[in-house]
Design an enzyme around this catalytic site. Structure first.
Site, mmCIF file in Angstrom:
data_model
loop_
_atom_site.group_PDB
_atom_site.id
_atom_site.type_symbol
_atom_site.label_atom_id
_atom_site.label_comp_id
_atom_site.label_asym_id
_atom_site.label_seq_id
_atom_site.Cartn_x
_atom_site.Cartn_y
_atom_site.Cartn_z
ATOM 1 N N HIS A 133 1.763 4.557 -2.905
ATOM 2 C CA HIS A 133 1.981 6.028 -2.578
ATOM 3 C C HIS A 133 3.451 6.532 -3.226
ATOM 4 C CE1 HIS A 133 -1.906 6.501 -0.659
ATOM 5 N NE2 HIS A 133 -1.525 5.699 0.361
ATOM 6 N N HIS A 158 0.822 -1.272 0.016
ATOM 7 C CA HIS A 158 0.206 -0.094 0.051
ATOM 8 C C HIS A 158 0.972 1.227 -0.097
ATOM 9 C CE1 HIS A 158 -3.685 2.443 1.210
ATOM 10 N NE2 HIS A 158 -2.683 2.942 1.695
ATOM 11 N N GLU A 159 1.830 1.301 1.041
ATOM 12 C CA GLU A 159 2.697 2.456 1.062
ATOM 13 C C GLU A 159 3.648 2.779 -0.204
ATOM 14 O OE1 GLU A 159 2.102 4.706 3.334
ATOM 15 O OE2 GLU A 159 0.765 3.349 4.528
#
Length: 437
Positions: free
Chosen positions: A25, A21-22
């Site tokens: 980003h 998920h990170e």
């Protein structure tokens, strides 16, 4: 050891999902020339850290989340000192709104892709094992919840929501448990009877995972492995025997055996068995728990279907987005008061229990795929401090042409953090409450 397996799976699953998920980003931010100061899996205190280029890559001791620190962005770190200076070209706040929107959506997109890929891989590698509806020809056994909603032992489920039942597992589908105006159609002694699914069925079965199976197929069986030293072994029961009678109770199905043994817990019983076509009479002492000590061999034929990669892609994708649909239906029931939030929401303890105390790669990846889609869904909620909150503000900016002030974003972030910390505290307390009570 069981707790170690449970916690280990939780940490591994969350590490994979949070890391990806990170990463979504970070990659989007770097693609648009933003400076990423820190990429972290886990929360401080820091266990390991290494700076490569402009970014410090960190592993935190608390494995319940992670974060990416992007220059010029109001985030959960609440480090707003740099925002008092003039924007720099490499900062988040200097980039066009559409680029910032893609950065904020990056984690959600990666989680969705992860969930889809895992579901496709599982479908392709493992295929599908299911009980054909025509194999459940002996009807069902209704437990307490099943009887309360209208089932009777012996009912044959022939349709769900008016559609002919093909796989018995569809009886427990989210469409039935979370749908509105759902109903089963059963054959009861030659007559068709519709059984309406109560709006709070999911709430009633969520207390105990065993209650989820409010009806189960009636299963004819034979004796499997007999445990050494057990009452069954002492009585002379052998693998392959068919138990036909306990005292005066005729036995055809495994639930009938269970009932007879529980009724005679701690007592001696007469057992009639059929062995190689011949009847034998045995005597056994039932344990206080109502067992004899053997494994049953169900005499129902499960079917297995393999899928090509071309078939697995749409099926896996459908499974992945089915998780999102189920979550939307679940939230709808919570808001309508049909399902209790305390029974529906789980924190880290509850998630660890879902993984269970035994390990298999299929189960681990199935749960990880489900959690990846749930993480994407939860992060898309329009709550400040979540990705969805940033998406709302950026969408407003793109439509109106006016950017919310840094002061507004900072205050919104604070409100969101309070909400999230409160929700996390509630989830953890709720997990502990379920265990104790």
């Amino acid at each position: 050891m069981d707790i170690v397996v449970m916690v280990g799976q939780l940490i591994l699953g969350l590490t994979i999902l949070v890391g990806l998920h990170e990463l979504g980003h970070m990659l989007a931010a770097k693609w648009f020339g933003m400076r990423v100061e820190k990429y972290a899996i886990g929360f401080p205190p820091k266990v390991f850290g290494k700076k490569i280029g402009e970014t410090e890559y960190m592993l935190g001791l608390i494995p319940l989340g992670g974060f990416v620190k992007i220059s010029g962005m109001v985030d959960e770190s609440m480090d707003t000192e740099a925002l008092k200076e003039e924007p720099k070209p490499w900062e988040f706040r200097s980039k066009p709104a559409w680029q910032r929107l893609i950065v904020m959506m990056g984690g959600i997109i990666v989680n969705v892709i992860t969930g889809i890929v895992i579901y496709i891989a599982l479908t392709y590698n493992y295929g599908e094992s299911y009980l054909p509806a025509n194999e459940a020809k002996y009807g069902v056994v209704a437990n307490e919840i099943g009887k309360e909603i209208g089932f009777q032992t012996g009912d044959k489920i022939v349709a769900v929501n008016g559609k002919e039942l093909q796989r018995f597992e569809d009886v427990y589908s989210m469409d039935m448990l979370l749908g509105r105006n759902a109903y089963y159609t059963v054959d009861r002694n030659g007559q068709r009877v519709d059984i309406k699914v109560p709006a709070n069925l999911m709430d009633r079965v969520s207390d105990n995972k065993e209650r989820m199976f409010f009806v189960q197929p009636r299963v004819p069986f034979k004796v499997g492995q007999v445990m050494a030293g057990s009452p069954a072994a002492k009585a002379g029961l052998q693998e392959g025997d068919f138990i036909t009678r306990i005292n005066n109770n005729e036995i055809k199905f495994f639930n009938e055996l269970q009932q007879a043994l529980h009724a005679n817990a701690g007592k001696p019983v007469a057992i009639m068995v059929e062995r190689a076509g011949k009847p034998f009479k045995l005597q056994a002492q039932v344990t206080e728990e109502g067992t004899l000590g053997f494994m049953q061999v169900p005499l129902l034929q499960y079917a297995t279907r393999d899928y090509s990669i071309g078939e697995a892609i749409p099926l896996g994708t459908e499974q992945a987005f089915g998780v999102i649909t189920a979550n939307l239906k679940g939230f709808g029931k919570i808001f309508r008061g049909e399902v209790s939030a305390s029974k529906s929401l789980s924190g880290p303890i509850g998630i660890a229990q879902i993984f269970g105390d035994t390990f298999s790669w299929y189960k681990f990846w199935s749960i990880t795929a489900m959690l990846s889609m749930v993480l994407a869904f939860m992060n898309f909620l329009p709550i400040p401090a979540l990705d969805g909150g940033h998406v709302v503000f950026l969408t407003y900016e793109m439509i109106s042409g006016r950017k919310p002030s840094d002061n507004f974003l900072e205050n919104a972030q604070k409100v969101g953090m309070v909400l999230l910390l409160g929700l996390m505290a509630f989830a953890i307390f709720n997990d502990v409450f379920k265990i104790i009570f």
